[in-house]
Motif scaffolding. Structure first.
Motif, PDB file in Angstrom:
ATOM      1  N   ASN A   1       0.871  -1.198   0.176  1.00 52.59           N
ATOM      2  CA  ASN A   1       0.090   0.119  -0.081  1.00 52.59           C
ATOM      3  C   ASN A   1       0.874   1.155  -0.155  1.00 52.59           C
ATOM      4  N   LYS A   2       1.946   1.104   0.837  1.00 48.19           N
ATOM      5  CA  LYS A   2       2.888   2.237   0.628  1.00 48.19           C
ATOM      6  C   LYS A   2       3.591   2.594  -0.687  1.00 48.19           C
ATOM      7  N   LYS A   3       3.918   1.576  -1.387  1.00 49.00           N
ATOM      8  CA  LYS A   3       4.461   1.760  -2.578  1.00 49.00           C
ATOM      9  C   LYS A   3       3.556   2.339  -3.782  1.00 49.00           C
ATOM     10  N   LEU A   4       2.165   1.736  -3.522  1.00 50.85           N
ATOM     11  CA  LEU A   4       0.876   2.408  -4.371  1.00 50.85           C
ATOM     12  C   LEU A   4       0.753   3.686  -4.221  1.00 50.85           C
ATOM     13  N   LYS A   5       0.693   3.999  -2.945  1.00 45.43           N
ATOM     14  CA  LYS A   5       0.331   5.546  -2.753  1.00 45.43           C
ATOM     15  C   LYS A   5       1.580   6.504  -3.294  1.00 45.43           C
TER      16      LYS A   5
END
Length: 237
Positions: free
Chosen positions: A230-234
């Motif tokens: 999720n951190k990478k997606l954001k």
């Protein structure tokens, strides 16, 4: 090394090759572990390697039995490269389980192993074959020498060219030409094939142990991996 019945082993392998896999069977094992594409990719790699290995080594054995020695050794070298790909994958799987390699790095490696190619721009670079050989040496000391010996025979170097296709009479200053590979290398192909078969069987069975440990590792680290994803997606938005 105890001799094995090569023809019988190859026939057994042919009958044991996996014909198909499906996601539903994986989800029944563990919905958490198999929501990650990596596990499916690992299974595809293992079974594709198995099909290629059995196909190549069957041809190598057939060539050897028909005195086509160079063809047999060329194919045996290709089979050894294929085994080393399996060893490499197993080694990296264990590194992830031991916390010595990140999940993301391993995922990138599996993509390269499955889709790596040199002449298609949109696909990743393959893992260098010498990297696979050298990585295998730590577990199977001598595998690099076996590979190097095969290369010297199948390449047009001294052993693969002059030694295999000429005979020199130094007293008469004459050189005779012909196919002398069978008499000079003919006793090598069976021992090389045996080494490949025994290494493949060990690694194929070890894969199951590593894979089951990876499933448990994914279940244990699922929340952490989700946060990282999720951190990478954001970050990419």
């Amino acid at each position: 090394m105890q001799k094995i019945n090569i023809a019988k082993v190859l026939e057994f392998y042919k009958g044991s090759l996996v014909k198909k896999i499906d996601l539903s069977s994986l989800y029944s094992r563990s919905k958490i572990a198999h929501k990650w594409k990596l596990t499916y990719r690992l299974i595809v790699l293992r079974e594709a390697i198995s099909w290629r290995f059995v196909d190549i080594l069957s041809q190598a054995y057939s060539n050897g039995m028909h005195d086509m020695t160079i063809g047999s050794l060329i194919l045996t070298r290709a089979a050894l490269e294929t085994v080393c790909l399996l060893i490499y994958m197993n080694n990296k799987m264990q590194l992830v389980i031991d916390g010595k390699m990140s999940f993301d790095d391993f995922e990138r490696i599996t993509i390269r192993l499955l889709l790596g190619v040199k002449n298609i721009d949109k696909l990743p670079e393959p893992v260098n074959i010498m990297k696979l050989i050298e990585d295998s040496e730590s577990k199977y000391p001598g595998i690099k020498k076996t590979y190097d010996d095969l290369c010297e025979i199948v390449h047009p170097n001294y052993r693969g060219l002059c030694y295999g296709y000429t005979k020199t009479n130094q007293q008469e200053y004459e050189t005779e030409f012909g196919i002398f590979c069978e008499e000079k290398f003919g006793n090598q192909y069976e021992s090389m094939i045996e080494k490949c078969l025994k290494t493949f069987e060990e690694e194929y069975n070890d894969w199951k142990k590593h894979f089951e440990q990876l499933e448990k590792w994914l279940e244990k680290n699922d929340s952490k991996l989700e946060r990282q994803r999720n951190k990478k997606l954001k970050k990419n938005v």
